[in-house]
Design a protein around this motif. Structure first.
Motif, short mmCIF file in Angstrom:
data_model
loop_
_atom_site.label_atom_id
_atom_site.label_comp_id
_atom_site.label_asym_id
_atom_site.label_seq_id
_atom_site.Cartn_x
_atom_site.Cartn_y
_atom_site.Cartn_z
N LYS A 24 0.84 -1.20 0.00
CA LYS A 24 0.00 0.00 0.00
C LYS A 24 0.87 1.25 0.00
O LYS A 24 2.00 1.25 0.47
CB LYS A 24 -0.92 0.00 1.22
CG LYS A 24 -1.79 -1.24 1.38
CD LYS A 24 -2.65 -1.49 0.15
CE LYS A 24 -3.60 -2.67 0.37
NZ LYS A 24 -2.91 -3.94 0.53
N ASN A 49 2.16 1.59 5.15
CA ASN A 49 2.43 2.01 3.78
C ASN A 49 3.89 1.72 3.41
O ASN A 49 4.78 1.84 4.25
CB ASN A 49 2.14 3.50 3.62
CG ASN A 49 0.66 3.79 3.73
OD1 ASN A 49 -0.11 3.51 2.81
ND2 ASN A 49 0.24 4.32 4.88
N VAL A 217 -5.14 6.82 -1.70
CA VAL A 217 -4.48 5.59 -1.26
C VAL A 217 -4.43 4.61 -2.42
O VAL A 217 -5.32 4.56 -3.27
CB VAL A 217 -5.18 4.97 -0.04
CG1 VAL A 217 -4.90 5.79 1.20
CG2 VAL A 217 -6.68 4.85 -0.25
#
Length: 409
Positions: A24, A49, A217
């Protein structure tokens, strides 16, 4: 970088649920710094992330004032980073070169480990037609890959691609960053002939620790190893092929100087030839008289354009040929190297090329009254500027020296 309000009005905006195994990441711009807000990149990383793509530039007049600090902060936190340019297409097409150079100057060196390839964010037409927009985008991307040796990433969304650029498949070899907020486990069918996606922007309203307000995102396809491989800016496609194929050392010889940009890609000269690379053509090797002829004609900046294939044998015994965007070069040890292109090349290939009754070319194309002509071993092909047709002449071609004397300079 989020999809425009018009596109959102026809697309579900609920949070998607991508595969948890996909890395991510976020993409940010000055919007994440409103009212003096800062980004805590360590918190972004701690939230799970693995990458961050930061807006660098827009057009040729705007540089994100937070780009340098966000880039440094994300790197220090251990995130893979990237930089994107928000396109402002315009005529003339050469404005794409100006914007690409402006972007690269601001983005800095991308040829390091831990950096994704440069990104073009394409979501406005600037009033260009689909044809002109295609040319503009090609020019931008080719400029970037010529300067960096990396294959740029292209960001877009479905309605823009299908409605504004006529769903062209001209960019299917470029990695796709696809924006679609569909609340599904994957992006679904892709436009433009893309076989797969590299990055999926699955929500424009994500909440991420360390970032005030909402943020885009994304998911990366499809593993941490893939992310690391994609973020290795030190890979040199030309050097990699040369190292992997020892026979090229024989046909090309040793490099004579460093690799550099060429029209629409990059090239490396060698003692007996050259290698050329671009995203669209791959890495191509030319050597001997064909390489010499190609360079003399202007290389990839000339009428032949970029090489599309390696040198190969012709149907005619002992002959070699190479295919380019704008024509072909044929060579035979007893005849020499000559260029065939345009309508004459189309007719030549339709007749069977080097395996036809015409045999191999013995001249470049030259002027004749009312058109252009090419001479071959056993005849001629003559193009008429009035009819745009090509006529065949079965008379035996004159000696090579006589033909050479007739060729226009």
């Amino acid at each position: 970088m989020a999809i425009t309000a018009l596109a959102l009005s026809t697309t579900a905006t609920a949070a998607a649920s991508p595969n948890p195994a996909w890395p991510k990441g976020v993409d940010v711009s000055s919007w994440q710094h409103q009212n003096g807000a800062t980004i805590d990149w360590n918190a972004v990383k701690a939230a799970g992330n693995q990458f961050a793509v930061i807006k660098a530039t827009e057009g040729t007049t705007y540089t994100n004032p937070q780009f340098a600090s966000d880039k440094a902060g994300a790197q220090a936190a251990g995130l893979t980073i990237g930089a994107y340019h928000y396109a402002r297409p315009a005529l003339p097409i050469s404005t794409a070169v100006d914007q690409a150079n402006y972007f690269l100057a601001a983005a800095g060196n991308t040829n390091t480990i831990g950096q994704l390839a440069p990104v073009l964010d394409l979501e406005t037409t600037g009033g260009l037609s689909p044809s002109d927009l295609t040319k503009w985008t090609q020019t931008f991307l080719r400029t970037v890959e010529g300067q960096t040796g990396r294959t740029p990433i292209l960001y877009t969304f479905r309605s823009f691609w299908t409605d504004k650029i006529a769903n062209t498949q001209a960019f299917a070899k470029y990695p796709l960053w696809f924006a679609i907020y569909n609340n599904n486990a994957d992006p679904g069918p892709l436009p433009g002939g893309w076989p797969n996606w590299l990055i999926w922007q699955y929500d424009s309203g994500g909440a991420v620790n360390g970032i005030n307000g909402r943020v885009d995102v994304n998911a990366f396809c499809c593993s941490a190893a893939d992310l690391s491989a994609s973020a290795n800016g030190t890979v040199d496609q030309i050097a990699a092929r040369y190292a992997a194929e020892p026979l090229l050392h024989i046909s090309l010889g040793a490099p004579t100087r460093g690799e550099g940009p060429a029209g629409g890609g990059r090239w490396q000269p060698y003692a007996n030839g050259l290698m050329f690379w671009s995203t669209e053509t791959g890495t191509r090797a030319l050597y001997g008289p064909i390489a010499q002829k190609y360079v003399a004609s202007g290389g990839s900046n000339g009428s032949l354009g970029r090489p599309l294939e390696d040198i190969s044998w012709t149907t005619a015994p002992d002959g070699l040929s190479a295919v380019f965007e704008g024509g072909r070069i044929y060579w035979h040890p007893a005849l020499g190297a000559f260029i065939v292109h345009g309508e004459i090349l189309k007719k030549y290939l339709a007749d069977g090329g080097s395996g036809s009754w015409l045999g191999l070319p013995v001249s470049d194309e030259y002027d004749v009254p009312g058109g252009r002509e090419s001479a071959f071993q056993h005849g001629k092909l003559t193009w008429s500027s009035t009819t745009n047709q090509v006529a065949e002449s079965h008379d035996t071609a004159p000696a090579v020296g006589a033909v050479a004397a007739a060729v226009a300079p």
